[in-house]
Design a protein around this motif. Structure first.
Motif, mmCIF file in Angstrom:
data_model
loop_
_atom_site.group_PDB
_atom_site.id
_atom_site.type_symbol
_atom_site.label_atom_id
_atom_site.label_comp_id
_atom_site.label_asym_id
_atom_site.label_seq_id
_atom_site.Cartn_x
_atom_site.Cartn_y
_atom_site.Cartn_z
ATOM 1 N N GLN A 1 36.758 38.717 29.996
ATOM 2 C CA GLN A 1 37.698 38.815 28.921
ATOM 3 C C GLN A 1 38.811 37.708 29.011
ATOM 4 N N LEU A 2 39.469 37.853 30.205
ATOM 5 C CA LEU A 2 40.264 37.014 30.753
ATOM 6 C C LEU A 2 40.076 35.600 30.470
ATOM 7 N N ALA A 3 38.803 35.159 30.877
ATOM 8 C CA ALA A 3 38.474 34.069 30.477
ATOM 9 C C ALA A 3 38.383 33.684 29.063
ATOM 10 N N GLN A 4 38.600 34.464 28.183
ATOM 11 C CA GLN A 4 38.071 34.119 26.745
ATOM 12 C C GLN A 4 39.698 34.291 26.176
ATOM 13 N N LEU A 5 40.745 34.381 27.271
ATOM 14 C CA LEU A 5 42.194 34.491 26.675
ATOM 15 C C LEU A 5 42.150 35.777 25.859
ATOM 16 N N GLN A 6 41.610 36.809 26.275
ATOM 17 C CA GLN A 6 41.669 38.132 25.438
ATOM 18 C C GLN A 6 42.357 39.294 26.488
ATOM 19 N N SER A 7 42.805 40.047 25.902
ATOM 20 C CA SER A 7 43.334 41.349 26.560
ATOM 21 C C SER A 7 42.290 42.203 27.428
ATOM 22 N N PRO A 8 42.204 42.068 28.540
ATOM 23 C CA PRO A 8 40.861 42.824 29.368
ATOM 24 C C PRO A 8 40.928 44.368 28.808
ATOM 25 N N ALA B 1 27.788 36.630 35.677
ATOM 26 C CA ALA B 1 28.443 37.643 36.964
ATOM 27 C C ALA B 1 28.225 37.178 38.237
ATOM 28 N N ALA B 2 27.165 36.431 38.616
ATOM 29 C CA ALA B 2 26.754 35.982 39.940
ATOM 30 C C ALA B 2 27.983 34.990 40.240
ATOM 31 N N THR B 3 28.644 34.415 39.204
ATOM 32 C CA THR B 3 29.695 33.572 39.775
ATOM 33 C C THR B 3 30.884 34.113 40.609
ATOM 34 N N LEU B 4 30.978 35.448 40.143
ATOM 35 C CA LEU B 4 32.058 36.274 41.001
ATOM 36 C C LEU B 4 31.607 36.485 42.459
ATOM 37 N N LEU B 5 30.335 36.594 42.866
ATOM 38 C CA LEU B 5 29.756 36.860 43.826
ATOM 39 C C LEU B 5 29.859 35.506 44.843
ATOM 40 N N VAL B 6 29.742 34.329 44.127
ATOM 41 C CA VAL B 6 29.840 33.230 44.879
ATOM 42 C C VAL B 6 31.386 33.012 45.124
ATOM 43 N N LEU B 7 32.076 33.114 44.140
ATOM 44 C CA LEU B 7 33.688 33.259 44.309
ATOM 45 C C LEU B 7 34.070 34.019 45.445
ATOM 46 N N GLN B 8 33.805 35.176 45.467
ATOM 47 C CA GLN B 8 34.165 36.156 46.608
ATOM 48 C C GLN B 8 33.774 35.465 47.930
ATOM 49 N N SER B 9 32.471 34.945 47.996
ATOM 50 C CA SER B 9 32.202 34.333 49.352
ATOM 51 C C SER B 9 32.912 33.106 49.835
ATOM 52 N N HIS C 1 42.682 49.865 37.268
ATOM 53 C CA HIS C 1 43.246 49.255 38.682
ATOM 54 C C HIS C 1 43.946 48.100 38.115
ATOM 55 N N ALA C 2 45.284 48.010 38.855
ATOM 56 C CA ALA C 2 46.097 46.603 38.365
ATOM 57 C C ALA C 2 45.727 45.508 39.230
ATOM 58 N N THR C 3 44.662 44.925 38.921
ATOM 59 C CA THR C 3 43.916 43.613 39.500
ATOM 60 C C THR C 3 44.415 42.527 38.692
ATOM 61 N N PHE C 4 45.652 42.051 38.731
ATOM 62 C CA PHE C 4 46.057 41.035 37.917
ATOM 63 C C PHE C 4 45.547 39.768 38.846
ATOM 64 N N ILE C 5 45.058 39.938 39.768
ATOM 65 C CA ILE C 5 44.677 38.447 40.698
ATOM 66 C C ILE C 5 43.416 37.895 39.921
ATOM 67 N N LEU C 6 42.583 38.628 39.238
ATOM 68 C CA LEU C 6 41.557 38.247 38.334
ATOM 69 C C LEU C 6 41.971 37.142 37.467
ATOM 70 N N ILE C 7 43.026 37.099 37.118
ATOM 71 C CA ILE C 7 43.466 35.916 36.342
ATOM 72 C C ILE C 7 43.299 34.464 37.137
ATOM 73 N N ALA C 8 43.158 34.539 38.419
ATOM 74 C CA ALA C 8 42.816 33.334 39.025
ATOM 75 C C ALA C 8 41.366 33.055 39.126
ATOM 76 N N ALA C 9 40.585 34.252 39.010
ATOM 77 C CA ALA C 9 39.041 33.964 38.962
ATOM 78 C C ALA C 9 38.566 33.837 37.597
ATOM 79 N N ALA C 10 39.460 33.978 36.407
ATOM 80 C CA ALA C 10 38.780 33.867 35.068
ATOM 81 C C ALA C 10 38.396 32.417 35.004
#
Length: 253
Positions: A18-25, A56-64, A38-47
């Motif tokens: 939803q952040l990637a779509q510029l929507q309120s998550p 969804a697998a993109t997040l797993l790669v990004l985490q690695s 949770h207040a995970t504002f850092i997800l803006i950097a992952a969007a």
């Protein structure tokens, strides 16, 4: 199922998408509450990455990738402390081969992963004499998750006490204030429930932060009974044994 064991990957993928779509998550898992639980504002950097590769697998790669970046400040720390690039490589390798790091990477996706290279970067900057950069890196922890503000506060106290720099006290104060703002005002406003009514896994020790902090005095039997449980001591051993007990040589850290 992407080998996921709990709903955390779906939860974070939903909010980040939803952040990637510029929507309120908002999270369907948490009754359509903004930002979920949770207040995970850092997800803006992952969007942006999820927008480029909507899976969804993109997040797993990004985490690695994020966790592997911690090898850079680990190398800088080793080189600084021992004064040779070889030991920098040794420390970086020890970091990448550290079993708890790999377990964390394999356990779904969590915003907490961003804290690992940030905190290492803070220590690397501090040992290099760049206190301002160290404080800045540690301050970013507040954006990762509300409880990471406590880690930032502790780092600030370490800077103030062990390195005698006033900037540490400033960081500790700001981080403590941020923690209070998030857990008493912001998150309860999202979920319409007191924070510690949902996220207190230690209710047998107390129902408020103050009761939890004072539990060694107010409820010593319950506190030490919890602390000395075999599985908790075993967890500490699993953190220290892969590094040959060396962390015990730096208790102030």
């Amino acid at each position: 199922a992407l080998l996921t064991g709990v709903w955390d990957l779906g939860y974070y993928a939903q909010i980040t998408w939803q952040l990637a779509q510029l929507q309120s998550p908002r999270s369907s898992v948490w009754h359509d509450a903004p930002w979920g639980n949770h207040a995970t504002f850092i997800l803006i950097a992952a969007a942006p990455f999820l927008r480029m590769a909507p899976d969804a697998a993109t997040l797993l790669v990004l985490q690695s990738v994020v966790l592997s970046l911690g090898a850079i400040p680990a190398y800088m720390l080793g080189r600084r402390v021992w004064g040779t690039p070889l030991f920098g490589l040794v420390v970086a390798a020890a970091y990448l081969l550290y079993p708890p790091l790999q377990f964390a990477n394999l356990f779904d996706f969590h915003a907490d992963a961003f804290a690992t290279p940030m905190l290492l970067a803070a220590f690397a900057a501090l040992f290099a004499g760049r206190v301002g950069w160290a404080v800045a890196w540690a301050a970013l922890l507040i954006l990762v998750k509300e409880d990471m503000a406590l880690v930032a506060a502790c780092f600030g106290l370490y800077v103030a006490v062990a390195h005698r720099r006033a900037a540490g006290l400033v960081l500790a104060g700001l981080a403590a204030a941020a923690f209070g703002l998030l857990v008493w005002i912001v998150i309860p406003g999202w979920i319409q429930t007191p924070y510690f009514a949902l996220f207190n896994r230690w209710s047998h020790l107390g129902h408020t932060p103050f009761e939890l902090v004072l539990s060694p005095v107010l409820q010593p039997a319950a506190f030490f009974g919890t602390l000395l449980q075999p599985e908790r001591l075993g967890y500490l051993a699993l953190l220290v044994v892969p590094l040959a007990g060396l962390p015990l040589l730096a208790p102030e850290v």
